[in-house]
Structures are given as structure tokens and as C-alpha cells.
Design an enzyme around this catalytic site. Sequence first.
Site, PDB file in Angstrom:
ATOM      1  N   ASP A 248       0.828  -1.206   0.000  1.00 29.04           N
ATOM      2  CA  ASP A 248       0.000   0.000   0.000  1.00 29.04           C
ATOM      3  C   ASP A 248       0.863   1.256   0.000  1.00 29.04           C
ATOM      4  O   ASP A 248       0.538   2.241  -0.672  1.00 29.04           O
ATOM      5  CB  ASP A 248      -0.929   0.001   1.205  1.00 29.04           C
ATOM      6  CG  ASP A 248      -1.920  -1.141   1.177  1.00 29.04           C
ATOM      7  OD1 ASP A 248      -2.302  -1.566   0.064  1.00 29.04           O
ATOM      8  OD2 ASP A 248      -2.312  -1.620   2.250  1.00 29.04           O
ATOM      9  N   SER A 278       9.143   1.702   4.578  1.00 30.00           N
ATOM     10  CA  SER A 278       7.934   1.440   5.370  1.00 30.00           C
ATOM     11  C   SER A 278       8.033   0.151   6.176  1.00 30.00           C
ATOM     12  O   SER A 278       7.319  -0.003   7.173  1.00 30.00           O
ATOM     13  CB  SER A 278       6.707   1.391   4.461  1.00 30.00           C
ATOM     14  OG  SER A 278       6.611   0.155   3.774  1.00 30.00           O
TER      15      SER A 278
END
Length: 308
Positions: A248, A278
Site C-alpha cells: 500500500d 515502510s
Amino acid sequence: MSVTVVGSVNEDVLVAVARLPGRGETVVGRSVIRAPGGKGANQAAAAGLLGPGVHMVGRVGEDAAGDRQLAALAGSRVNVSRVHRTPGLPTGTATIPVEDGSGENLIVVQPGANEALTPEDVDVEPVHRADVLLLQLEVPLDAVREAAATSGGRVVLTPAPPQPLSEELLALVDVLVPNEHELVQLTGATPGERTPAELVALAQRVAGPVVVVTLGARGALLVLRDGSPALLQPPPEVTPVDTTGAGDCFTGALAQALAGGQDLPGAVRYAVAAAALSTTGEGARGGLPGDDEVQAVLARVPQATEVA
């Protein structure tokens, strides 16, 4: 520049485990953390932390989880004025066991209010005027189709959770961003490990959009439609803590780069760097980077290579 996300808003329940369970197996969790999630909201948060002009369109329940998710999105610089409260339905949830050491995970989603998103909800000005529109499949498909049909910008679709996609919908999509498992299911191929060249061949079977296949620790594969060679873009080296939401983050970063005028190879390079960063924090959003962090690591991103 503007990015609008139409999609799911969930609360994640992260359970730390020594190893992921197999089919029919019980393992004991070490700890539980509640965190913001949902593929749509995760993409919006990633894009919001990387640049301005991000809007979220979706639904949450009239509950405390909905309060927390709206606050989390707003804290990531996302405009939530088009996220509607839904009487009688809870905010969506996702239960995610995360393996110690590797950071690998499994995800089980209960959609809740996400299932109530309608075509009327998405026929709105932030969808019409966005430079890039991000879509996924955790909300009803008729709402996804309506958003793609009414968008005035570039449409990017993550086909997850995987399901058959009509030629009509694919014709409205500019960039399709599956992971390798979603690509296999989308094309009806036999599951199994594949080389980058074999994945390129599968991607070329998808009619219509450019395909960007996310490959986890191997980076991403860009399959263009202009006859030029496919490109394999490796990520920078990092020490992963939790891979939840890395895909995402990749898509949110890709959207911001495209909205800012980067070409597809440059946008994929930027997105691979953001997604790698991330994974260095816990949860779907614990490690989401800002633009300064991504810019600082771009020099360490290996050059893309052509895939024959």
C-alpha cells in the site's frame, strides 16, 4: 497536484507470533496492537505523508474505531470530508498475525462499513478532478467502476483482494499494481514460483493498462505497453521489522510521484524506496516515510535492469 483514494478504512489488530500458523494450526500470540489500516486508507496515508492534496473517499461506522481511523488519516494530512459515517455497521477490521524476525504476515479482513460504499458516494468532485485516482477491491465493485469511469485523471488500481476483472473496468485503468500472487490469480495461471521474465509474460496477458508487479524484497517489475523492455527495479537494502502495508505504501508513493509529474520508471523507483522504508516500523503505517526520507535513500536504490 492531487491524489484521491476511493477504498477501505479499517482498524488493524496486529498479533505478534513466533511463527505464522499453518492450515489448522494454533499458535500463541505474544502481544496485540490496534493500529490504523485498510488498503485504501493505508494508500491515502502513505500519499499524504509524501505530499499535499490527498483526499479519502470511503465509509466507517459510528463507533470509536471510526473516530480513531478518521483522526489517523487527518494526522497523515489526508482530507477526510468524504469519509461517511454508516449507521448500523461497524468500522472494518483486519486481524494480522506478524512473524517475529521476518516481519511476514497473514491478513483476515472483516469489511464492516466498507461494504456500504455506493456509486453515489464516489461521484464527487475530489474524484473528478484528481490528477491520480487510487482504487482497490476492498469496497463494492460497482463503486470502484463508477469512480474509474468518472475520474478525470490517471487511474491506478490494486487488484486486491483478487477477483475477476471485466474488460470494461480494465479499459478504465491506466496502471494496474498487483503483487505476484494477485497477478497469477488475475491471469488464471498455475500458482508457483516464477522468474521475472515469466512474470512479464503473465503481465502481458492482461489487456489494457500498464502493469507494475510488486515483488516484496525483490522490488517491482514495470511492464509497459509501448514495446520497450520491462524493467526490474530492486529496492535499497533495509532491515525489515514488519512488511504489513508495504504494498500500500508503494502504491501511495507511486501515485504521489505520478501526480508530481515523474515518468513511470522514476515513479516506480521512488515507490520502491518508500515501500522499503515502510518495512522498518511496525504495522501498516508505523514506518511510513516522508518525502525527505525517501529523497535521502534514493541514491542507494540500485539501477533498474531490463528483463528479456
